[in-house]
Every structure is written in C-alpha cells, then in structure tokens.
Design a protein around this motif. Structure first.
Motif, short mmCIF file in Angstrom:
data_model
loop_
_atom_site.label_atom_id
_atom_site.label_comp_id
_atom_site.label_asym_id
_atom_site.label_seq_id
_atom_site.Cartn_x
_atom_site.Cartn_y
_atom_site.Cartn_z
N ASN A 259 0.62 -1.19 -0.09
CA ASN A 259 -0.02 -0.05 -0.18
C ASN A 259 0.34 0.95 -0.08
OD1 ASN A 259 0.49 1.57 2.89
ND2 ASN A 259 -0.41 -0.97 3.60
N ILE A 260 0.05 2.53 -0.53
CA ILE A 260 0.92 3.55 -1.07
C ILE A 260 1.54 4.44 0.98
CG2 ILE A 260 0.08 4.36 -2.49
CD1 ILE A 260 -2.05 6.09 -1.41
N VAL A 261 1.08 4.04 1.74
CA VAL A 261 1.47 4.47 2.83
C VAL A 261 2.83 3.61 3.72
CG1 VAL A 261 1.39 4.79 5.24
CG2 VAL A 261 -0.19 5.08 4.01
N ASP A 262 2.63 2.35 3.58
CA ASP A 262 3.95 1.29 3.87
C ASP A 262 5.12 1.75 3.28
OD1 ASP A 262 2.29 0.61 6.07
OD2 ASP A 262 0.85 -1.00 4.99
N LEU A 263 4.69 2.08 1.70
CA LEU A 263 5.73 2.07 0.53
C LEU A 263 6.91 3.61 1.30
CD1 LEU A 263 4.22 0.45 -2.59
CD2 LEU A 263 6.03 -0.34 -1.18
N GLY A 264 6.34 4.61 1.67
CA GLY A 264 7.24 5.44 1.51
C GLY A 264 6.24 6.50 0.92
N MET A 265 5.34 6.43 -0.16
CA MET A 265 5.00 7.44 -0.91
C MET A 265 3.71 8.57 -0.29
SD MET A 265 3.45 4.32 -3.44
CE MET A 265 3.49 5.50 -5.11
N VAL A 266 3.73 8.57 0.58
CA VAL A 266 2.64 9.56 1.16
C VAL A 266 3.37 10.83 1.63
CG1 VAL A 266 0.39 10.18 2.83
CG2 VAL A 266 0.60 8.23 1.30
N SER A 267 3.19 11.81 1.59
CA SER A 267 3.76 13.47 2.54
C SER A 267 2.95 13.55 3.81
CB SER A 267 3.54 14.36 1.69
OG SER A 267 1.85 15.04 1.55
N GLU A 268 3.93 14.76 4.31
CA GLU A 268 2.82 15.21 5.05
C GLU A 268 1.60 15.02 5.11
OE1 GLU A 268 3.07 18.67 8.58
OE2 GLU A 268 4.93 17.74 6.99
N ILE A 269 0.81 15.15 6.09
CA ILE A 269 -0.96 15.29 5.61
C ILE A 269 -0.87 16.45 5.97
CG2 ILE A 269 -2.75 14.09 6.03
CD1 ILE A 269 -1.70 11.43 5.70
N PHE A 270 -1.85 17.32 5.73
CA PHE A 270 -2.37 18.91 6.44
C PHE A 270 -3.44 19.01 6.32
CE2 PHE A 270 -3.54 22.59 5.57
CZ PHE A 270 -2.77 24.04 7.13
N ILE A 271 -4.40 19.35 7.65
CA ILE A 271 -5.67 19.50 7.01
C ILE A 271 -5.95 20.81 7.76
CG2 ILE A 271 -7.92 18.00 8.36
CD1 ILE A 271 -7.11 15.28 8.83
N ALA A 272 -7.34 21.28 7.08
CA ALA A 272 -8.20 21.87 7.46
C ALA A 272 -9.27 22.73 7.14
CB ALA A 272 -7.13 23.59 6.85
N ASP A 273 -9.89 22.74 7.97
CA ASP A 273 -11.40 23.07 7.41
C ASP A 273 -12.29 21.88 6.74
OD1 ASP A 273 -13.93 23.49 7.63
OD2 ASP A 273 -13.48 24.68 6.35
N GLY A 274 -11.82 20.28 7.77
CA GLY A 274 -12.01 19.29 7.16
C GLY A 274 -11.27 18.94 5.73
N LYS A 275 -10.62 19.94 5.25
CA LYS A 275 -10.09 19.49 4.15
C LYS A 275 -8.59 19.63 4.51
CE LYS A 275 -12.60 23.30 0.94
NZ LYS A 275 -13.07 23.84 2.25
N VAL A 276 -8.20 17.69 3.14
CA VAL A 276 -7.22 17.53 3.33
C VAL A 276 -6.34 17.35 2.19
CG1 VAL A 276 -6.58 15.13 4.48
CG2 VAL A 276 -8.91 15.54 4.70
N PHE A 277 -4.75 17.63 3.14
CA PHE A 277 -4.09 18.13 1.74
C PHE A 277 -3.38 17.39 1.45
CE2 PHE A 277 -6.08 21.88 2.60
CZ PHE A 277 -6.76 22.85 1.86
N PHE A 278 -2.65 17.12 0.61
CA PHE A 278 -1.03 15.71 0.63
C PHE A 278 -0.30 15.49 -0.43
CE2 PHE A 278 -5.03 12.50 0.33
CZ PHE A 278 -4.76 11.05 0.04
N SER A 279 0.74 14.76 -0.54
CA SER A 279 0.89 14.40 -2.17
C SER A 279 1.41 13.30 -1.59
CB SER A 279 2.04 15.64 -2.63
OG SER A 279 3.05 15.44 -1.41
#
Length: 389
Positions: A24-44
């Motif tokens: 999965n993309i998390v265990d493979l280290g593919m997901v960046s830092e996750i930023f959450i603001a007002d229920g909106k989720v930002f990541f790469s």
C-alpha cells in the motif's frame, strides 16, 4: 461535523495499493505529510517520475477514499516526482501509458465576452485583481510581483497577494513567511501576513522542495480554493503572481477571474520578448485590459565605477510597448541588492525604502494603479444610461 485526524486518513490510505499492487502507498513511503484545515485534507503522493502520467488512477483512488471519510469536506491530492528514500529508488516495471482522452474543442476567440468582467464572479471585499504574468520563467516575475504589491501598499492601498504559481510558489521565501494557515470560524482559510500584505500560497501547504505534478483541473481547483475560500477581508487590490507561460492554467484563470488588468514582465532580449508577446496576446483574446509592460534586468550599474552595462540589451520592452500601444511601466535594473533582499525575504521596497530601486517599484505601482482607474472609467463610460423624462 466530525473532526478528521491524520491517523484516520493514514488508515484509509493504507487500503490503496501501490504501483503494480506492490503493497500500500503508506507502507511504501509514498505519502507526504498530511495537512488538514476545516475538514479539507491536503497531501501528495510520490511516484516514479518516468511513470507520473499513468499514476493518475492511483491519485484518484487515494482522493476517493479520503473524501469518503466522515467529516471530510474535500481533498487535494497531488502527484510529486520521485525523490530519494521512501522505498521508491528501485525501478518499477513500466506499463503502457493510457491514451489520453480527446481534448474538448477550444472556445473560439471571437466568443469572448464584450466586457472583461462580464459573467465572472468577483471576490467579496476585493475591489480590483491584477495579474502579473510573463511568457516564460526566469524573468523575475515573482520578484516584480511582490515589490509591485509592496509599492501599492506604500502608496496607501490595502493589498493582498495570491501566489498562483502552483508549480513554483515563491511568496513564502520572498516575504519570509513560515508555517501553515489557520482557519476562520472553522470554515475558510485565514491568509498569512507580513509587511502589511495578506498572502496565500500553495507554498504554505506543501514543503518547499516538493515538486508538483498536477494536471490542469487539479491546478484550477487549488487556485479556486486559494482565491475564493480565503478570508481576504477588504482589499483595494489583490496582486496575482501568475504561473509563467500561456498554458491551460493561465488561460482559465484569465477567463474565470474578473481581472482589472494584467502586467507583463519581460527582460530586454528578443527571446524573452517573443514569449512576452504570447502573454500579451493571451490576455487580449480573453478581453483582459493590458495595464503595461515592465522591463526587468534592464541594465547593470557597476557598484565600483558606476558604469552602465546593458547585459541583456536595452529598451526592447519599451519598443514593444510602443509598437503595441501598451503603457510602458518602467525599467528595473539588474541590481545585486534586489536579488539579495529577495533571497533574504526582505524585498527592497521594505528593506531599503529610500533606495533608487524602491522608488522605481513605487513609481511602477503608481502607474499601474492609474491604469486600473483609467480602465474602470472607460468601462463605466461604455455602460449606457437610461433616463426617464
């Protein structure tokens, strides 16, 4: 609305398979830092650069599972180029990239609205929006934009800056702003501030060294949110630092945002002027007023002798402005202090307000604002009045 946590997002992302179903993309280290603001989720999501185009289904899957989380109001998920670490160094077997869908036919230029603001929804509280654009990168557009904004503020206006250069956001560094934006009443983003300017940039939401690999619709979605879901407050003018070039993002921005006008930045040499003409023609086609042309890196004065050198030629932008009947806004020298102050996050208009360079930017700002008012007057004069007798 339920509070969304990073842990919940990560757990859901673990259900998304990596390239070729290799974990999965998390265990493979593919997901960046996750930023959450007002229920909106930002990541790469980091993917192999050679396979970026075929990874769109993976990005869409990640966006889909995150949007399905209770309490999530929206998600912006970007593909970023391969970087060292994170388990992505080993080459992934390539597959044929899917054939792109046929592009929708472009709208004929002659169907452009008669008025540059007709049919375009304004932004509450903002009196005028000015685009600073260039036909190509590397001409000092962002430095010009930030000093123009500071010049407008120095001339007594309330000013904001939207860093629309999604692929290379510069405002966090140019204005020495760090951290993440906060929310207002848990609904919209609060702009960052420094030197009296209100600022919003994708650079506040992603790391400085993260390369962005976004398609046109993703860029426009992000720009729309940064423009319309930010509490700008009352502003006389919002300066938009446009992406370089004349692609889909620039054209769509010009078509959808009620721009009061555009400022074109170019260097004197012929190659830059060729690209600057493309920018001028783009704004003409969508009926956006041309406020004028700035010739950046116009000349160099040797600090030891005071001798002038026209390193990139001289006067090309002025001649082009005269040829096209466009206002020539001024010449900005190639000056070490401008570069040093920009790199330090202390633009010359605020760090050396009495310098000759700061005066040049303030003069350009005054001319730009005069042109905005001229265009307003012309637009008002064009509106017919109905008189009842």
């Amino acid at each position: 609305m339920m509070a969304v946590t990073k842990e919940t997002v990560i757990e859901r992302l673990k259900t998304v398979n990596g390239p070729d179903f290799t974990g999965n993309i998390v265990d493979l280290g593919m997901v960046s830092e996750i930023f959450i603001a007002d229920g909106k989720v930002f990541f790469s999501i980091t993917v192999p650069a050679a396979r970026a185009q075929e990874m769109e289904p993976l990005r869409a899957a990640a966006e889909r599972v995150v949007k399905a989380i209770p309490g999530v109001a929206g998600a912006i998920v970007a593909l970023t180029a391969e970087k060292k670490g994170g388990g992505m160094e080993a080459p992934v077997p390539s597959r044929p990239a899917p054939r792109p869908a046929p592009a929708a036919p472009a709208r004929p230029a002659q169907q452009a609205p008669a008025s540059h603001s007709h049919g375009k929804r304004g932004v509450p509280g903002i009196e005028a929006i000015i685009a600073v654009a260039s036909g190509k990168g590397g001409v000092g557009k962002s430095t010009t934009a930030v000093n123009l904004a500071l010049g407008l503020a120095a001339n007594g206006l309330k000013v904001g800056v939207l860093d629309a250069d999604i692929y290379g956001p510069s405002m966090p560094r140019l204005l020495n702003i760090h951290g993440r934006p906060q929310t207002v009443d848990g609904k919209i983003l609060k702009p960052m501030e420094n030197y009296g300017l209100k600022v919003m940039s994708m650079g506040f939401l992603v790391d400085e060294e993260t390369p962005m690999i976004w398609r046109g619709p993703m860029v426009m979605s992000a720009l729309t949110q940064m423009l319309r879901e930010v509490e700008w407050g009352p502003l006389d003018v919002l300066v938009v630092d446009m992406p370089p070039g004349t692609g889909d993002a620039q054209l769509t921005m010009a078509q959808q945002v009620p721009l009061a006008g555009a400022v074109i930045v170019s260097t004197p040499q012929d190659l830059a002027l060729i690209d600057a003409r493309k920018g001028l023609n783009m704004f003409k086609k969508v009926d956006v007023p041309l406020l004028g042309i700035v010739e950046n890196m116009s000349y160099f004065l040797a600090p030891d002798t005071g001798k002038r050198y026209d390193i990139f030629g001289h006067g090309g932008a002025r001649r082009e402005a005269e040829r096209l009947g466009v206002t020539f806004l001024g010449e900005v020298p190639l000056e070490m202090g401008i570069r040093e102050s920009s790199d330090a996050g202390t633009p010359v208009v605020v760090s050396k307000p009495e310098s000759a360079e700061a005066k040049i930017y303030r003069d350009i700002a005054a001319k730009v604002w005069d042109r905005v008012n001229e265009e307003r007057g012309a637009a008002e004069a064009a509106v017919p009045s109905i008189v009842f007798e």
